[in-house]
Write a protein that holds these residues in place. Sequence first.
Motif, mmCIF file in Angstrom:
data_model
loop_
_atom_site.group_PDB
_atom_site.id
_atom_site.type_symbol
_atom_site.label_atom_id
_atom_site.label_comp_id
_atom_site.label_asym_id
_atom_site.label_seq_id
_atom_site.Cartn_x
_atom_site.Cartn_y
_atom_site.Cartn_z
ATOM 1 N N GLU A 40 0.825 -1.205 0.000
ATOM 2 C CA GLU A 40 0.000 0.000 0.000
ATOM 3 C C GLU A 40 0.860 1.256 0.000
ATOM 4 O O GLU A 40 0.529 2.252 -0.640
ATOM 5 N N LYS A 41 1.985 1.198 0.730
ATOM 6 C CA LYS A 41 2.884 2.341 0.762
ATOM 7 C C LYS A 41 3.484 2.587 -0.623
ATOM 8 O O LYS A 41 3.657 3.724 -1.058
ATOM 9 N N THR A 42 3.796 1.500 -1.319
ATOM 10 C CA THR A 42 4.442 1.612 -2.625
ATOM 11 C C THR A 42 3.452 2.006 -3.719
ATOM 12 O O THR A 42 3.758 2.829 -4.579
ATOM 13 N N THR A 43 2.254 1.423 -3.723
ATOM 14 C CA THR A 43 1.323 1.574 -4.852
ATOM 15 C C THR A 43 0.106 2.433 -4.547
ATOM 16 O O THR A 43 -0.580 2.863 -5.475
ATOM 17 N N GLY A 44 -0.199 2.617 -3.283
ATOM 18 C CA GLY A 44 -1.422 3.330 -2.946
ATOM 19 C C GLY A 44 -2.660 2.470 -3.039
ATOM 20 O O GLY A 44 -3.779 2.973 -2.921
ATOM 21 N N ARG A 45 -2.499 1.173 -3.248
ATOM 22 C CA ARG A 45 -3.626 0.240 -3.361
ATOM 23 C C ARG A 45 -3.566 -0.771 -2.218
ATOM 24 O O ARG A 45 -2.482 -1.098 -1.727
ATOM 25 N N THR A 46 -4.728 -1.304 -1.853
ATOM 26 C CA THR A 46 -4.781 -2.289 -0.768
ATOM 27 C C THR A 46 -4.627 -3.700 -1.313
ATOM 28 O O THR A 46 -5.089 -4.026 -2.411
ATOM 29 N N LEU A 47 -3.987 -4.543 -0.516
ATOM 30 C CA LEU A 47 -3.835 -5.959 -0.820
ATOM 31 C C LEU A 47 -4.591 -6.730 0.249
ATOM 32 O O LEU A 47 -4.284 -6.637 1.438
ATOM 33 N N THR A 48 -5.608 -7.505 -0.182
ATOM 34 C CA THR A 48 -6.502 -8.184 0.759
ATOM 35 C C THR A 48 -6.415 -9.691 0.567
ATOM 36 O O THR A 48 -6.407 -10.176 -0.567
ATOM 37 N N ILE A 49 -6.365 -10.429 1.698
ATOM 38 C CA ILE A 49 -6.364 -11.892 1.660
ATOM 39 C C ILE A 49 -7.677 -12.381 2.258
ATOM 40 O O ILE A 49 -7.951 -12.173 3.435
ATOM 41 N N LYS A 50 -8.493 -13.066 1.427
ATOM 42 C CA LYS A 50 -9.776 -13.568 1.913
ATOM 43 C C LYS A 50 -9.708 -15.046 2.275
ATOM 44 O O LYS A 50 -10.634 -15.573 2.889
ATOM 45 N N GLY A 51 -8.634 -15.712 1.899
ATOM 46 C CA GLY A 51 -8.493 -17.142 2.191
ATOM 47 C C GLY A 51 -7.454 -17.397 3.269
ATOM 48 O O GLY A 51 -7.088 -16.503 4.038
ATOM 49 N N ASP A 52 -6.974 -18.644 3.314
ATOM 50 C CA ASP A 52 -5.995 -19.051 4.327
ATOM 51 C C ASP A 52 -4.621 -18.464 4.021
ATOM 52 O O ASP A 52 -4.273 -18.188 2.867
ATOM 53 N N LYS A 53 -3.834 -18.322 5.146
ATOM 54 C CA LYS A 53 -2.442 -17.882 5.037
ATOM 55 C C LYS A 53 -1.595 -18.948 5.731
ATOM 56 O O LYS A 53 -1.857 -19.314 6.869
ATOM 57 N N THR A 54 -0.596 -19.458 4.994
ATOM 58 C CA THR A 54 0.292 -20.472 5.584
ATOM 59 C C THR A 54 1.734 -20.039 5.401
ATOM 60 O O THR A 54 2.080 -19.353 4.439
ATOM 61 N N LEU A 55 2.568 -20.491 6.341
ATOM 62 C CA LEU A 55 3.980 -20.125 6.331
ATOM 63 C C LEU A 55 4.827 -21.371 6.516
ATOM 64 O O LEU A 55 4.539 -22.208 7.371
ATOM 65 N N SER A 56 5.843 -21.505 5.664
ATOM 66 C CA SER A 56 6.829 -22.580 5.848
ATOM 67 C C SER A 56 8.216 -21.957 5.829
ATOM 68 O O SER A 56 8.440 -20.946 5.162
ATOM 69 N N VAL A 57 9.128 -22.568 6.563
ATOM 70 C CA VAL A 57 10.456 -21.974 6.704
ATOM 71 C C VAL A 57 11.558 -22.844 6.116
ATOM 72 O O VAL A 57 12.720 -22.441 6.102
ATOM 73 N N LYS A 122 -7.139 7.739 -17.932
ATOM 74 C CA LYS A 122 -6.211 7.379 -16.866
ATOM 75 C C LYS A 122 -6.076 5.860 -16.786
ATOM 76 O O LYS A 122 -7.064 5.135 -16.828
ATOM 77 N N ALA A 123 -4.837 5.373 -16.659
ATOM 78 C CA ALA A 123 -4.567 3.941 -16.653
ATOM 79 C C ALA A 123 -4.449 3.407 -15.231
ATOM 80 O O ALA A 123 -3.850 4.041 -14.365
ATOM 81 N N ASN A 124 -5.020 2.217 -15.005
ATOM 82 C CA ASN A 124 -4.967 1.652 -13.654
ATOM 83 C C ASN A 124 -3.617 1.024 -13.333
ATOM 84 O O ASN A 124 -3.369 0.623 -12.200
ATOM 85 N N TRP A 125 -2.719 0.911 -14.325
ATOM 86 C CA TRP A 125 -1.389 0.393 -14.039
ATOM 87 C C TRP A 125 -0.410 1.475 -13.576
ATOM 88 O O TRP A 125 0.747 1.192 -13.338
ATOM 89 N N GLN A 126 -0.896 2.704 -13.464
ATOM 90 C CA GLN A 126 -0.092 3.752 -12.842
ATOM 91 C C GLN A 126 -0.212 3.571 -11.328
ATOM 92 O O GLN A 126 -1.104 4.117 -10.679
ATOM 93 N N LEU A 127 0.705 2.779 -10.779
ATOM 94 C CA LEU A 127 0.567 2.271 -9.415
ATOM 95 C C LEU A 127 1.224 3.135 -8.347
ATOM 96 O O LEU A 127 1.211 2.773 -7.181
ATOM 97 N N PHE A 128 1.792 4.270 -8.699
ATOM 98 C CA PHE A 128 2.619 4.986 -7.749
ATOM 99 C C PHE A 128 2.042 6.343 -7.359
ATOM 100 O O PHE A 128 2.751 7.324 -7.190
ATOM 101 N N ASP A 129 0.703 6.385 -7.233
ATOM 102 C CA ASP A 129 0.045 7.621 -6.804
ATOM 103 C C ASP A 129 0.524 8.048 -5.419
ATOM 104 O O ASP A 129 0.720 9.225 -5.145
ATOM 105 N N ALA A 130 0.719 7.062 -4.535
ATOM 106 C CA ALA A 130 1.141 7.392 -3.168
ATOM 107 C C ALA A 130 2.532 8.004 -3.164
ATOM 108 O O ALA A 130 2.815 8.960 -2.453
ATOM 109 N N LEU A 131 3.423 7.434 -3.961
ATOM 110 C CA LEU A 131 4.766 7.991 -4.056
ATOM 111 C C LEU A 131 4.738 9.389 -4.658
ATOM 112 O O LEU A 131 5.446 10.286 -4.228
#
Length: 656
Positions: A40-57, A122-131
């Motif tokens: 979000e800091k980089t692009t100004g867009r939100t990233l949402t996870i609606k499913g499971d989150k798993t972590l392996s090391v 206006k193009a939606n791939w202009q991702l750096f509005d926040a910057l």
Amino acid sequence: MKTLLKIVGVILLLCIALIIAAPFLIPTDTIFNKVSEQVEKTTGRTLTIKGDKTLSVFPALKLELNDVHFANMQTGSRDDMASMEQLAVHIPWLSLFGGEFKLDKFVINEPNILLETDKNGKANWQLFDALAAQPQEQTQSGGAVQLPENFDIELGEVAIYGGTFTYLDGQTGAKQQISDLELAILLPSLRKTLEIKGGITYMQERFELDVKLDTPAKAIEGAMFEVTQSVDSRLVDLTFNGNIAQQGKDIKGELALSGDSVKELATWQGVDLNAKENAFNAFSVNGKMHLINDTFNLEELIATLDELEIKGKSEVNLGNKLAVNADIDLGMLDLNPYLPEAVAKQQASQSEEPKAAQPIVWDDTKIDLSALNALNANVVIRSSGLKANDIKLGANQFTVDLNNSVAKLSLDSFKAYEGTGKGVININAQQTPYKISTNFDLTDIDAQPLLTDAAGFDKLMGKGSLNWNLTTTGQSQKTFIDALNGKVGFEFADGAVKGANVAEMVRKGKELITGNLGAVSEGLDTGFQESEQTDFSALTGSFNFTNGVGHNNDLSLMSPLIRITGEGDVDLPKTNVDYRLVTGIVDSIEGQGTTDDSTGFKIPLRIKGPFHDVGFKLDVSNALKDKAKQKLDDAKEKAKEKAKDKVKDKLKGLFG
């Protein structure tokens, strides 16, 4: 020693336990939140996870996110710019503890990605509005962003499997979609080369891609960057090497395009060319191109289609309506593979006996000229020669001017059939029936091969001039013939009319009138005879056409032994001729140019019948009437002269 082994064993067990316990000890939500915040800091867009989150090391730190959604711009057509069933993120261990967050690898399964522009462009791939909103950054012209020197994105490798990729133009409504993605994208840094390799499916066809883009940061900032691209498929192969600037609005480079079949390419686009077997097959285009905004320039063009080779340059405006300006050299242009047959012809094998001439049938198939409304054009075309059906031209140049379905084809100069000429054809296809007008002047033309190739008429030989000013309306060859109006003029010298020896026929007629009945047995009525001909030193005349019927009343044919005048009709719709010639016979070559009795004898000749079976007949009865009338007129004239002489004698006696 045993103690040391025990200590090592305990350490290994602790490491294994730590690896097993790590996913439970490390808070997954914390890592995701850090990733989401960075996005979000980089692009100004939100990233949402609606499913499971798993972590392996082990063997690497790996975060798997299911049912992932990345927000679209506020003016977009849907909520998500991208969604995917699963996103697997490989994270370097050190990046968690360093000051700079890095991603080593992305694996994306079944993405649904939308690239679009809104109604304002206006193009939606202009991702750096926040910057761009941050004070230390400067915005360049065209909405591009100046990235901070210390800002970078290091994704390593991005692998995409399955899913769809859609482009939507919010201003025109145009929509394109690719599917079945299988791509590997290498992005070690925004300031290093970006590589894309893999395959996609577009309109049920598979395309293999290989793209290299130097320093993506330049693309984000709107600066010029270099691109190397190749596309391979069953239908077409394409390569491009060049530069792109202004976020894709300015593209310049060398383009190469080739394929094995234009027919298959057209079928893929839903167009049936209905072409001959030897037409619209292999093709290629090579040249230097420059696309800036809506203007496409192509220089040093070399294009091939089947046996044709085209060279030249062009400028194409891709605005609301396609507009083309071009200067093209076609070389030797053989159009026959691309033209429909004008009139159906029966072909007999060489072993068969020659068949009688067949009636001419005008083709009534409707011609569709609606494609003329697809573009406007001004094109100058040259060629070293041209073949169209049976017509053959030498070196020529013509100009095509097309504006709103009205076409003007100007034949600026051409050489053909040992002569030269110029002319113009106007076509108005704004509505049906179409309107066509044509005006041509040909000089020093060899008549027989021209008329044979153009109209299948081989009965006139000689060199001279031919001009016409004609108009017609219709939507097929037949309707064009039916509506033909205008004038055709001709003047030929030192030639012949094939099919009958008029001088010989007239001599027989004269013998019959003077009492030689043997002329009857030799025949005065005859059909077309290939071996017979009437020579002339001069042939002039004109035809005025009304609804396809040409009327002539000024024919003049002069030869060493005969003088011919004539009038009559040539009915093109019915392919029939009805014509009356009046012949004046000369008894000997020495008699040419005299006014003696040898040129006073005249016999009408009737030419009548369909084009394929024209008949010739001497009109002896009218000749007898004319002869008797002439004798009566001569007798009256002699009587008048005698009366005048008697009056003169009496007057002399009276006043003598």
